[in-house]
Write an enzyme that holds these catalytic residues in place. Sequence first.
Site, PDB file in Angstrom:
ATOM      1  N   LYS A  13       0.819  -1.219   0.000  1.00  7.87           N
ATOM      2  CA  LYS A  13       0.000   0.000   0.000  1.00  7.87           C
ATOM      3  C   LYS A  13       0.852   1.268   0.000  1.00  7.87           C
ATOM      4  O   LYS A  13       0.655   2.163  -0.818  1.00  7.87           O
ATOM      5  CB  LYS A  13      -0.948   0.025   1.217  1.00  7.87           C
ATOM      6  CG  LYS A  13      -1.878  -1.179   1.293  1.00  7.87           C
ATOM      7  CD  LYS A  13      -2.807  -1.106   2.494  1.00  7.87           C
ATOM      8  CE  LYS A  13      -2.109  -1.120   3.842  1.00  7.87           C
ATOM      9  NZ  LYS A  13      -1.367  -2.356   4.146  1.00  7.87           N
ATOM     10  N   ARG A  88      -9.928   0.449   8.877  1.00  3.75           N
ATOM     11  CA  ARG A  88      -9.443  -0.891   9.197  1.00  3.75           C
ATOM     12  C   ARG A  88     -10.472  -1.692   9.981  1.00  3.75           C
ATOM     13  O   ARG A  88     -10.216  -2.842  10.315  1.00  3.75           O
ATOM     14  CB  ARG A  88      -8.182  -0.763  10.055  1.00  3.75           C
ATOM     15  CG  ARG A  88      -6.881  -1.113   9.350  1.00  3.75           C
ATOM     16  CD  ARG A  88      -5.789  -0.814  10.345  1.00  3.75           C
ATOM     17  NE  ARG A  88      -4.542  -1.456  10.141  1.00  3.75           N
ATOM     18  CZ  ARG A  88      -3.495  -0.897   9.529  1.00  3.75           C
ATOM     19  NH1 ARG A  88      -3.597   0.269   8.975  1.00  3.75           N
ATOM     20  NH2 ARG A  88      -2.359  -1.536   9.472  1.00  3.75           N
ATOM     21  N   ARG A 127      11.680  -4.881   4.992  1.00  3.39           N
ATOM     22  CA  ARG A 127      11.280  -3.484   4.739  1.00  3.39           C
ATOM     23  C   ARG A 127      12.133  -2.493   5.530  1.00  3.39           C
ATOM     24  O   ARG A 127      12.408  -2.678   6.697  1.00  3.39           O
ATOM     25  CB  ARG A 127       9.811  -3.309   5.140  1.00  3.39           C
ATOM     26  CG  ARG A 127       9.373  -1.854   5.246  1.00  3.39           C
ATOM     27  CD  ARG A 127       7.896  -1.699   5.180  1.00  3.39           C
ATOM     28  NE  ARG A 127       7.176  -2.198   6.343  1.00  3.39           N
ATOM     29  CZ  ARG A 127       5.842  -2.239   6.421  1.00  3.39           C
ATOM     30  NH1 ARG A 127       5.106  -1.828   5.398  1.00  3.39           N
ATOM     31  NH2 ARG A 127       5.250  -2.701   7.490  1.00  3.39           N
ATOM     32  N   ARG A 161      11.059  -0.230  11.181  1.00  3.32           N
ATOM     33  CA  ARG A 161       9.990  -0.015  12.148  1.00  3.32           C
ATOM     34  C   ARG A 161      10.082  -0.992  13.311  1.00  3.32           C
ATOM     35  O   ARG A 161      10.392  -2.152  13.120  1.00  3.32           O
ATOM     36  CB  ARG A 161       8.635  -0.164  11.450  1.00  3.32           C
ATOM     37  CG  ARG A 161       8.250   1.066  10.668  1.00  3.32           C
ATOM     38  CD  ARG A 161       7.067   0.841   9.777  1.00  3.32           C
ATOM     39  NE  ARG A 161       5.959   0.121  10.428  1.00  3.32           N
ATOM     40  CZ  ARG A 161       4.797  -0.116   9.818  1.00  3.32           C
ATOM     41  NH1 ARG A 161       4.588   0.309   8.598  1.00  3.32           N
ATOM     42  NH2 ARG A 161       3.853  -0.774  10.448  1.00  3.32           N
ATOM     43  N   ARG A 172      -0.633  -8.701  13.546  1.00  2.00           N
ATOM     44  CA  ARG A 172      -1.219  -7.750  12.594  1.00  2.00           C
ATOM     45  C   ARG A 172      -1.996  -8.477  11.491  1.00  2.00           C
ATOM     46  O   ARG A 172      -3.040  -8.004  11.049  1.00  2.00           O
ATOM     47  CB  ARG A 172      -0.118  -6.868  11.999  1.00  2.00           C
ATOM     48  CG  ARG A 172       0.249  -5.715  12.943  1.00  2.00           C
ATOM     49  CD  ARG A 172       1.663  -5.247  12.781  1.00  2.00           C
ATOM     50  NE  ARG A 172       1.942  -4.682  11.479  1.00  2.00           N
ATOM     51  CZ  ARG A 172       3.170  -4.530  10.987  1.00  2.00           C
ATOM     52  NH1 ARG A 172       4.223  -4.908  11.700  1.00  2.00           N
ATOM     53  NH2 ARG A 172       3.355  -3.979   9.827  1.00  2.00           N
TER      54      ARG A 172
HETATM   55  P1  ADP Z   1       1.009  -1.906   7.960  1.00  2.79           P
HETATM   56  O1  ADP Z   1       0.412  -1.465   6.667  1.00  2.79           O
HETATM   57  O2  ADP Z   1       2.368  -2.503   7.815  1.00  2.79           O
HETATM   58  O3  ADP Z   1       0.086  -2.757   8.795  1.00  2.79           O
HETATM   59  P2  ADP Z   1       0.572   0.736   9.198  1.00  2.79           P
HETATM   60  O4  ADP Z   1       1.677   1.697   9.161  1.00  2.79           O
HETATM   61  O5  ADP Z   1      -0.617   0.957   8.336  1.00  2.79           O
HETATM   62  O6  ADP Z   1       1.240  -0.673   8.918  1.00  2.79           O
HETATM   63  O7  ADP Z   1       0.051   0.570  10.679  1.00  2.79           O
HETATM   64  C1  ADP Z   1       0.937   0.328  11.762  1.00  2.79           C
HETATM   65  C2  ADP Z   1       0.123   0.175  13.050  1.00  2.79           C
HETATM   66  O8  ADP Z   1      -0.578   1.400  13.337  1.00  2.79           O
HETATM   67  C3  ADP Z   1      -0.982  -0.884  13.016  1.00  2.79           C
HETATM   68  O9  ADP Z   1      -0.492  -2.189  13.315  1.00  2.79           O
HETATM   69  C4  ADP Z   1      -1.935  -0.362  14.089  1.00  2.79           C
HETATM   70  O10 ADP Z   1      -1.443  -0.627  15.400  1.00  2.79           O
HETATM   71  C5  ADP Z   1      -1.855   1.146  13.886  1.00  2.79           C
HETATM   72  N1  ADP Z   1      -2.879   1.648  12.926  1.00  2.79           N
HETATM   73  C6  ADP Z   1      -2.648   2.237  11.730  1.00  2.79           C
HETATM   74  N2  ADP Z   1      -3.803   2.556  11.120  1.00  2.79           N
HETATM   75  C7  ADP Z   1      -4.806   2.147  11.961  1.00  2.79           C
HETATM   76  C8  ADP Z   1      -6.221   2.161  11.890  1.00  2.79           C
HETATM   77  N3  ADP Z   1      -6.865   2.682  10.820  1.00  2.79           N
HETATM   78  N4  ADP Z   1      -6.911   1.642  12.936  1.00  2.79           N
HETATM   79  C9  ADP Z   1      -6.290   1.128  14.011  1.00  2.79           C
HETATM   80  N5  ADP Z   1      -4.955   1.061  14.138  1.00  2.79           N
HETATM   81  C10 ADP Z   1      -4.202   1.565  13.120  1.00  2.79           C
HETATM   82  P1  ADP Z   2       2.202  -1.778   3.254  1.00  7.36           P
HETATM   83  O1  ADP Z   2       2.193  -0.278   3.212  1.00  7.36           O
HETATM   84  O2  ADP Z   2       0.990  -2.389   2.594  1.00  7.36           O
HETATM   85  O3  ADP Z   2       2.396  -2.314   4.634  1.00  7.36           O
HETATM   86  P2  ADP Z   2       4.765  -1.560   1.802  1.00  7.36           P
HETATM   87  O4  ADP Z   2       4.410  -0.734   0.635  1.00  7.36           O
HETATM   88  O5  ADP Z   2       5.510  -0.919   2.910  1.00  7.36           O
HETATM   89  O6  ADP Z   2       3.426  -2.297   2.388  1.00  7.36           O
HETATM   90  O7  ADP Z   2       5.569  -2.848   1.276  1.00  7.36           O
HETATM   91  C1  ADP Z   2       6.179  -3.764   2.171  1.00  7.36           C
HETATM   92  C2  ADP Z   2       7.592  -4.118   1.673  1.00  7.36           C
HETATM   93  O8  ADP Z   2       7.491  -4.901   0.488  1.00  7.36           O
HETATM   94  C3  ADP Z   2       8.417  -2.893   1.316  1.00  7.36           C
HETATM   95  O9  ADP Z   2       9.753  -3.133   1.738  1.00  7.36           O
HETATM   96  C4  ADP Z   2       8.327  -2.793  -0.211  1.00  7.36           C
HETATM   97  O10 ADP Z   2       9.548  -2.299  -0.756  1.00  7.36           O
HETATM   98  C5  ADP Z   2       8.089  -4.240  -0.638  1.00  7.36           C
HETATM   99  N1  ADP Z   2       7.125  -4.360  -1.743  1.00  7.36           N
HETATM  100  C6  ADP Z   2       6.042  -3.564  -2.006  1.00  7.36           C
HETATM  101  N2  ADP Z   2       5.375  -3.990  -3.114  1.00  7.36           N
HETATM  102  C7  ADP Z   2       6.043  -5.091  -3.556  1.00  7.36           C
HETATM  103  C8  ADP Z   2       5.856  -5.999  -4.684  1.00  7.36           C
HETATM  104  N3  ADP Z   2       4.838  -5.858  -5.541  1.00  7.36           N
HETATM  105  N4  ADP Z   2       6.742  -7.008  -4.812  1.00  7.36           N
HETATM  106  C9  ADP Z   2       7.771  -7.166  -3.938  1.00  7.36           C
HETATM  107  N5  ADP Z   2       8.003  -6.343  -2.870  1.00  7.36           N
HETATM  108  C10 ADP Z   2       7.163  -5.327  -2.673  1.00  7.36           C
END
Ligand code: ADP
Ligand code: ADP
Length: 215
Positions: A13, A88, A127, A161, A172
């Site tokens: 994302k 979410r 990541r 992170r 998660r």
């Molecule tokens: P990822 O896409 O890797 O799960 P995010 O950066 O979107 O990570 O979220 C990291 C953490 O922040 C989540 O595991 C949760 O604890 C919190 N968080 C983010 N967005 C939300 C949301 N919309 N509702 C509840 N918790 C959230």
């Molecule tokens: P999210 O925001 O959904 O948690 P990220 O965009 O941070 O996910 O992606 C997670 C990790 O995977 C990052 O290190 C990114 O560089 C890698 N990544 C993202 N899209 C792809 C893909 N299509 N194929 C392989 N690796 C990817």
Amino acid sequence: MILILLGPPGAGKGTQAARIKERYQIAHLSTGDMLRGAIAAGTEVGKQAKSVMDAGKLVSDDIIVRLVEERTSAADCAKGYLLDGFPRTVAQAEALDELLQRKGQKIDAVIEFAVDDDALIERISGRYSCATCGAGYHDRFQKPKQEGVCDNCGSTEFSRRSDDHADAVRTRLAAYHEQTAPLLPYYRDKDALKTVDGMGEIDAVTDQIFKEIDG
Ligand code: ADP
Ligand code: ADP
Ligand code: ZN
């Protein structure tokens, strides 16, 4: 234009959000980034969120909805925005519907990233991001052109992170399946859901998303 990116942690994302923002010139709103910003700034919200996030659980709907309401009122959201990591839960989706209705706005598309859970652990454990500009990278899948130097800003400082370790990732993923996956039928029923194959190469995923948005 108002877009929502929906998918489990590591689905891509954030990576795609940077490209969508660039192409359509809309604000990128990541609730995870907002919360990490609150933690770094030492605010009350940050203090409440830190331990919940490190455990991989969801922060309360109240806190999140307040953050989003505030953020979407900012000037840079006037032309539209891209929600990454929100909503979410069904309660958050309902709060968003209510907020948009009040403002006379509507969601243009909800983009679902279809991915295999098995791939996500590897994506998340590799990541990292630029400590200066936040550009995202991966140890295997998205390396900077020159090792150790950010493509975007030239910085040599990177960070990982604190919740990107295996235990929190499993929690998660479970939270995604239990609390977030019900949003798929929620948006399908509203005819807003567009699904892309998130297992493809990064550029291929981008192409699919642009096609879906452009119709
Ligand atoms: P990822 O896409 O890797 O799960 P995010 O950066 O979107 O990570 O979220 C990291 C953490 O922040 C989540 O595991 C949760 O604890 C919190 N968080 C983010 N967005 C939300 C949301 N919309 N509702 C509840 N918790 C959230
Ligand atoms: P999210 O925001 O959904 O948690 P990220 O965009 O941070 O996910 O992606 C997670 C990790 O995977 C990052 O290190 C990114 O560089 C890698 N990544 C993202 N899209 C792809 C893909 N299509 N194929 C392989 N690796 C990817
Ligand atoms: Zn950088």
